[in-house]
Design a protein around this motif. Structure first.
Motif, short mmCIF file in Angstrom:
data_model
loop_
_atom_site.label_atom_id
_atom_site.label_comp_id
_atom_site.label_asym_id
_atom_site.label_seq_id
_atom_site.Cartn_x
_atom_site.Cartn_y
_atom_site.Cartn_z
N GLN A 65 15.56 9.34 14.73
CA GLN A 65 15.06 9.86 16.01
C GLN A 65 13.98 10.91 15.78
O GLN A 65 12.97 10.95 16.50
CB GLN A 65 16.21 10.47 16.82
N ASN A 69 10.27 10.63 17.12
CA ASN A 69 9.70 11.69 17.95
C ASN A 69 8.40 12.21 17.36
O ASN A 69 7.44 12.49 18.09
CB ASN A 69 10.70 12.84 18.11
N ILE A 72 5.81 9.67 18.05
CA ILE A 72 5.43 9.76 19.46
C ILE A 72 4.47 10.93 19.68
O ILE A 72 3.48 10.82 20.41
CB ILE A 72 6.68 9.90 20.35
N ASN A 73 4.75 12.06 19.01
CA ASN A 73 3.85 13.22 19.12
C ASN A 73 2.47 12.89 18.55
O ASN A 73 1.44 13.27 19.14
CB ASN A 73 4.45 14.42 18.38
N SER A 256 8.82 4.57 22.36
CA SER A 256 9.70 5.09 23.41
C SER A 256 10.92 4.18 23.58
O SER A 256 12.06 4.67 23.72
CB SER A 256 8.94 5.19 24.74
N LEU A 259 13.12 4.77 20.70
CA LEU A 259 13.84 6.03 20.86
C LEU A 259 15.01 5.87 21.83
O LEU A 259 16.11 6.39 21.57
CB LEU A 259 12.89 7.12 21.37
N GLU A 263 18.78 6.49 20.92
CA GLU A 263 19.62 7.41 21.69
C GLU A 263 20.89 6.71 22.18
O GLU A 263 21.97 7.31 22.17
CB GLU A 263 18.82 7.96 22.87
#
Length: 468
Positions: A65, A69, A72-73, A256, A259, A263
Motif C-alpha cells: 500500500q 501510495n 499515486i503521488n 487507485s 489500492l 485496502e
C-alpha cells in the motif's frame, strides 16, 4: 466485521467442540478424550502458524500500500506538471494564432496596397504617355526651330532682323520679338529636360514602391509559413501532452483500483487475524473444557457422577427433558419464521424469547459443561450480546442413546455471567441474569436448543418440544 466473527465462532465451535463431546457418551473413553486433546493442541499450533502468516501478510500488504501510495503521488505530480504544461502550451498556441491572424491581416493590407499601386502604375503610365507625347511635340518644335536657324545662317539672321528695322520703334519691336522667341526656345528646352527628369523619377519611384510591396508580401508570407509551422508543432506537442495525461489518468485509475483492492485485502486480513485471535481464545477455553471433560470421565470411571451420568433418568420420546431456563415463563416470540423486531424483515428465529421486566434469573436447562461464554471482557457473540453455551448429553428420543445437545442463553445482563468455559453446571443452577445486550429491543432471554454443536438454524430445534 461482526458477521464474519459470528461465522468464525460458528465454525470454531462446530470443529472444536465436536472433538471432545461426541454424540454418545458410551463411545467415549479417557484415552479418546486425551487423543482429542492432543488433536486440539495440534490444531492450535496450526492456527498459531496461520496467525503468524496473517501478520506477515498484513505487513506485506502495508508495504505494498505504501508503494502504491508513493506511485499515486508520483503520478499526481506528473499530472500536475502535465496540466501546467498544457496550459502553457495552449497559451503559446493562442499567441501564435494571434500572430498568424495579425500577419494575415497585414498580408491582406499589403495586397490591397499592391492593387492600389498597380492602379497607380496604370494611371502613371497614362501620365507618362501624355508626357511622352508632349516631349515628342517639343522635340519636333525644337527640331523645326533649329532647322530654321541652320537654314537661315544661325545668329546672322537675328542681326539681319534687328538691323533691318525701318525705325527705332520697329527696332524695339524686333528686339522684343527676338527676345520672346529666345525665351520660348529656352523654356521648351528646360521643360523638356524637367519632364524627362520627372519621367525618370516617377518610373523609379513606382518601380521601387512596387518592388518593396512585393518584397513585403513575400516576407509576410514567409513569416506566416513559419508561424504555421510553429503552430503545427505546438498542436502536436499539445496532443502528446493530452495523450500523456490520458495515460497518467489510466495509470492513476489502475493504481487507485489496486489500492482499493489492497485496502479490502487488508481489511479481510485484519478480520481474519481477529478471527484467528478469537479462535485462539476459544480454543483456550475449549482446552479447559476438554480437560474438565477428562476429569469428569475419570470421575465417572471411579464411580462418581461424571458427565455421562447426568440426566440419565430423563429421556425424550415426546417427554420434556429440559428444565425451564428462566424465572418467568412469559414467551414473547416463538421458534420459526417471524418479523424481526429490529430489521422488520421476515427471518428465522432459532429459539424462543422469554421476557419480563425486573430481575429475572437464568438457569441451566440441564446438567452439563460450559462450552463458552461471551461477555464484554471475553468477546461478545455478535448480535447475541452476552451469551453462554452449555453442552449436555441427553437421551432425547427415549431409545437409551444419549446424544450431544447444546443450549444457548443470550442477551444476558452485562456483568451477571456466573460461569466460565470448562465449568460443570447442574440442572436448574443459576448461570446469569436476564438482560438486553446485543441486538435487542427490550429485556429478554433468547433460548436456543441445538442437536450436536451450535450451528445456527442448521441443527436448531424448537425448545418448546423439550421444555417442561
Amino acid at each position: 466485521m461482526h458477521m464474519k466473527r459470528l461465522m468464525a465462532y460458528i465454525v470454531m465451535l462446530i470443529v472444536v467442540v465436536s472433538f471432545f463431546f461426541p454424540y454418545a457418551v458410551s463411545a467415549q473413553s479417557i484415552t479418546q478424550l486425551e487423543e482429542e486433546l492432543a488433536e486440539l493442541e495440534a490444531e492450535k499450533n496450526t492456527i498459531d502458524r496461520n496467525a503468524s502468516n496473517a501478520e506477515q501478510k498484513l505487513k506485506e500488504n502495508e508495504q505494498r500500500q505504501a508503494e502504491v501510495n508513493a506511485e499515486i503521488n508520483n503520478i499526481t505530480n506528473e499530472l500536475e506538471v502535465t496540466e501546467a504544461n498544457l496550459v502553457d502550451k495552449q497559451v503559446e498556441i493562442n499567441e501564435t494564432s494571434q500572430q498568424i491572424d495579425s500577419i494575415e491581416s497585414s498580408i491582406r493590407k499589403t495586397e490591397i496596397e499592391i492593387e492600389l499601386t498597380e492602379k497607380e502604375i496604370v494611371d502613371l503610365n497614362a501620365e507618362i504617355d501624355d508626357l511622352i507625347t508632349r516631349i515628342a511635340e517639343r522635340d519636333d518644335l525644337i527640331k523645326n526651330r533649329m532647322r530654321s536657324i541652320q537654314q537661315n545662317g544661325g545668329d546672322v539672321n537675328y542681326l539681319q532682323v534687328i538691323f533691318g528695322s525701318q525705325s527705332f520703334g520697329d527696332f524695339i519691336n524686333r528686339v522684343a520679338a527676338l527676345t520672346t522667341i529666345i525665351e520660348q526656345d529656352q523654356w521648351i528646352i528646360e521643360s523638356q529636360q524637367a519632364d524627362q527628369v520627372d519621367l525618370e523619377n516617377m518610373r523609379v519611384e513606382v518601380e521601387e514602391k512596387q518592388n518593396k510591396l512585393i518584397v513585403d508580401k513575400e516576407n509576410l508570407e514567409d513569416d506566416k509559413n513559419e508561424l504555421d509551422r510553429q503552430r503545427t508543432n505546438l498542436v502536436a506537442q499539445e496532443k502528446e501532452l493530452i495523450n500523456l495525461q490520458d495515460r497518467l489518468n489510466e495509470q492513476m485509475d489502475e493504481q487507485s483500483n489496486l489500492l482499493v483492492t489492497l485496502e479490502e485485502e487488508f481489511e479481510e486480513l485484519e478480520d481474519y487475524q481477529v478471527t484467528l485471535a478469537d479462535l485462539q481464545e476459544i480454543q483456550r477455553r475449549e482446552v479447559t473444557a476438554l480437560q474438565r471433560a477428562i476429569e469428569l470421565a475419570r470421575e465417572q470411571e471411579r464411580g462418581g457422577q461424571g458427565i455421562g451420568q447426568l440426566s440419565q433418568d430423563r429421556s425424550g420420546g415426546g417427554r420434556a427433558v429440559l428444565a425451564w431456563p428462566a424465572s418467568t415463563r412469559r414467551v414473547t416470540s416463538p421458534y420459526g419464521y417471524r418479523t424481526h423486531p429490529i430489521s422488520g424483515r421476515q427471518s428465522f428465529h432459532n429459539g424462543i424469547d422469554i421476557a419480563d421486566p425486573g430481575y429475572q434469573e437464568i438457569y441451566a436447562a440441564e446438567a452439563g459443561v460450559v462450552t463458552a461464554t461471551f461477555t464484554e471482557y471475553d468477546g461478545r457473540m455478535n448480535g447475541y450480546g452476552d451469551a453462554i453455551m452449555i453442552t449436555h448429553y441427553i437421551d432425547m428420543n427415549g431409545d437409551g442413546n444419549r446424544q450431544q445437545v447444546t443450549t444457548l442463553y443470550s442477551h444476558l445482563r452485562s456483568g451477571t455471567t456466573l460461569v466460565r468455559a470448562g465449568d460443570q453446571v447442574q440442572r436448574g443452577q443459576q448461570i446469569a441474569t436476564m438482560g438486553n445486550t446485543g441486538n435487542s429491543t427490550a429485556q429478554h432471554l433468547d433460548f436456543e436448543v441445538h442437536i450436536g454443536t451450535w450451528n445456527g438454524r442448521a441443527n436448531s430445534v424448537n425448545p418448546m418440544d423439550y421444555l417442561n
